[in-house]
Design a protein around this motif. Structure first.
Motif, short mmCIF file in Angstrom:
data_model
loop_
_atom_site.label_atom_id
_atom_site.label_comp_id
_atom_site.label_asym_id
_atom_site.label_seq_id
_atom_site.Cartn_x
_atom_site.Cartn_y
_atom_site.Cartn_z
N THR A 162 50.63 40.02 30.75
CA THR A 162 51.62 41.07 31.02
C THR A 162 51.37 41.71 32.38
OG1 THR A 162 50.28 42.74 29.89
CG2 THR A 162 51.91 41.55 28.58
N VAL A 164 53.10 44.87 32.92
CA VAL A 164 53.44 46.28 32.74
C VAL A 164 52.92 46.73 31.38
CG1 VAL A 164 55.30 47.97 32.66
CG2 VAL A 164 55.54 45.93 34.09
N LEU A 182 62.91 45.95 32.23
CA LEU A 182 61.79 45.08 32.58
C LEU A 182 62.10 43.62 32.22
CD1 LEU A 182 58.82 47.33 31.39
CD2 LEU A 182 59.56 46.92 33.75
N TYR A 189 55.82 42.74 29.67
CA TYR A 189 55.22 44.03 29.34
C TYR A 189 54.58 43.97 27.96
CZ TYR A 189 59.42 44.52 26.50
OH TYR A 189 60.41 44.30 25.59
N SER A 217 51.79 49.67 36.06
CA SER A 217 51.94 48.27 36.45
C SER A 217 51.34 48.00 37.81
CB SER A 217 53.41 47.88 36.47
OG SER A 217 53.59 46.60 37.01
#
Length: 577
Positions: A162, A164, A182, A189, A217
């Motif tokens: 990931t 985020v 996103l 994420y 992030s």
């Protein structure tokens, strides 16, 4: 119709299974070694590759995988297996709906069985059919397999790597919008609770009393009380980055297919190009789980991937794209040679030419109790990011267009049932035939015609809906039947389109519905020297319109892309005057 083989229903698949996801290949004895070599040599590091000869062993393995809840990414079935390979695919479509299903055919069978394979593909019974490699380095074959695995990993499984982190406790209504943003921007994420290790670490970084959600992030400082707009600004900058003296050659309002095409062609032809997008890149098309009728993508492409590729392409040529930027006004040039001024929520930008490509927005349902649950089981648009949340649930999709059909098919990979609710007596007038064919053969999807949603509610989350028939005059009423209350865990509203350009000044003339008039559709009193504006030019010289927001547009992704590209040629002509 012959009944498919019986396989048990798979239990819910955990977001992070301990085992590797599985690739299953069912074949005949003569081809087992060759296919095992093709798949294990490429995919064995990241997948549990199972190559098995048809018969009892193959069925036992499939039953074991389904009943144990293993995450089956892809199933390839040799077209030469005894019995009916497509019937096996029908069973797998019900029992492992997230899996991508591929028919593998030897050259002779490929051509003799082509008509049946094409029909199966059109009906959604399979995701593709591929010719079995006949030698080393069949990159076309493996490119197709990789595309399907990539699509499966993005849409059907929580990402393992990931970019985020989102910290929330499940009660923040901003989270669905952030997740959708996103997803549509191609950023993987993961969500964490405030009392998790990641949650505690990020909470400490922003302060113990900071508002949720927290988003962090790629080394950026974490955002407390994050919204979709603040995330967009933090990740992709703001128009202030251009400086106070910046004047763009071309300012594009909207980053859907039309706007992105204009950005690519404008920037590649040395125009200083800026794009403002109120939401995420891709527009409504960016929410489509799979577009199958876009030229050049025979296996289809998701709206997110199409938008992502176009965004990367445009920015490589130098276009600047700012997301989460609502345009609120436009002041046409005061005199020839002076710039137009586009007003957004935080300031204004100047540009020699402007392209209005802001597309359309979904109409609101207008039922207060349902509107109060937006983000908590109720979503406008496809909301692909929450499809995984619908696993094992009963979902309703309101709308009869292509976006609604694509959303229903995608949701059916997860939900126990999907009901499409339409006011008309069918889908043929508003939806493409290929989608109607797929929906018609899908056992998890039903179509409820002549109906509308009139009420709904739940304790903090959607739990029920009330559906009513449409009266004879089409305006409402019960249509002779009592309204019915049904259990519902998700409601996705794709209710037709209104132009998103109420911010335009009166100088830019629109039709009675609000769509922008261009070219010969412009009333003759607005023509100059007896000549109409250029085909995509509005009533204001140097201001153009393309895509769904334009009156008379085709309302298709390819048509919007073509208009966006064509607009750039007319921009050049205007700038040369």
């Amino acid at each position: 119709m012959t009944t498919p083989p019986t396989l048990p229903t798979a239990p819910p698949v955990p977001d992070h299974p301990a085992e590797l996801p599985v690739i299953v290949v069912v074949t005949i004895a003569d081809r087992r070694a060759a296919l095992e070599s093709e798949f294990t040599s490429r995919y064995a590091r990241d997948y549990d590759v199972r190559t098995v000869v048809e018969g009892p062993a193959a069925k036992a393995m499939l039953v074991q995988l389904v009943t144990s809840g293993r995450d089956v990414a892809l199933v390839g079935v040799d077209h030469g297996v005894s019995g009916d390979a497509l019937m096996l695919m029908d069973a797998l479509r019900l029992k492992t709906p997230r899996s991508r299903r591929i028919i593998l055919a030897a050259p002779a069978a490929f051509f003799t069985g082509l008509a049946g394979l094409r029909a199966a593909l059109a009906q959604g019974r399979i995701d593709s059919y591929l010719m079995i490699p006949q030698g080393p380095r069949d990159e076309e074959f493996h490119s197709a397999i990789s595309d399907f695995l990539s699509d499966w990993a993005w849409s059907s499984r929580a990402p393992e790597v990931t970019q985020v982190s989102i910290v929330d406790d499940g009660h923040q209504v901003e989270v669905p919008g952030i997740r959708d943003f996103l997803d549509r921007m191609g950023l993987a994420y993961a969500r964490f609770t405030p009392d998790s290790e990641v949650g505690r670490r990020l909470s400490a970084a922003v302060g113990p009393d900071a508002a949720l959600p927290i988003v962090a992030s790629l080394g950026r400082p974490p955002l407390a009380g994050a919204t979709q707009r603040s995330v967009a600004s933090a990740f992709y900058g703001t128009p202030d980055d251009l400086g106070p003296d910046h004047i763009a050659d071309l300012l594009v309002v909207g980053a859907g297919p039309a706007g992105l095409a204009a950005a690519v062609y404008g920037a590649s032809e040395a125009l200083s190009t800026v794009v403002l997008e109120a939401d995420a890149v891709g527009g409504q098309a960016g929410t489509s789980s799979m577009i199958r009728n876009y030229l050049g993508f025979p296996r289809g492409i998701s709206g997110m991937r199409l938008a992502l590729r176009a965004r990367v392409q445009a920015t490589r040529f130098g276009a600047r794209i700012f997301t989460g930027r609502n345009v609120v006004g436009l002041r046409p040039a005061a005199a020839p040679g002076q710039p137009h001024i586009v007003e957004h929520e935080d300031g204004e930008l100047r540009a020699r030419t402007v392209l209005i490509a802001c597309g359309v927005s979904y109409r609101r349902l207008g039922v207060p109790d349902i509107e109060s649950l937006i983000g908590r089981g109720v979503y406008y648009g496809a909301a692909s990011s929450v499809a995984r949340d619908m696993a094992g649930k009963d979902v309703f999709v309101v709308g009869g267009g292509n976006s609604a059909g694509q959303a229903a098919l995608h949701l059916a990979r997860f939900a126990r049932s999907v009901t499409i609710v339409v006011r008309r007596d069918g889908l043929a007038a508003t939806m493409s035939a290929y989608l109607i064919n797929e929906i018609g053969t899908h056992r998890r999807i039903t179509v409820r015609t002549g109906s509308r949603v009139v009420d709904g509610g739940g304790s903090g989350y959607l739990e029920w809906l009330t559906l009513a028939g449409i009266g004879i005059d089409g305006s409402g009423g019960s249509g002779g039947a009592e309204p019915e209350r049904v259990s519902a865990d998700g409601l996705f509203l794709l209710l037709g389109a209104d132009p998103g350009c109420g911010w335009l000044p009166p100088e830019v003339v629109r039709d009675a519905r609000g769509f922008v008039l261009t070219g010969r559709d412009v009333p003759s009193e607005h023509w100059s020297d007896g000549l109409p504006p250029a085909p995509l030019e509005t009533t204001v010289p140097g201001i153009f319109a393309a895509g769904d927001v334009r009156d008379g547009s085709m309302k298709r992704v390819a048509a919007a892309s073509g208009e966006g590209a064509s607009a750039v040629a007319q921009v050049h002509t205007h700038l040369a005057l």
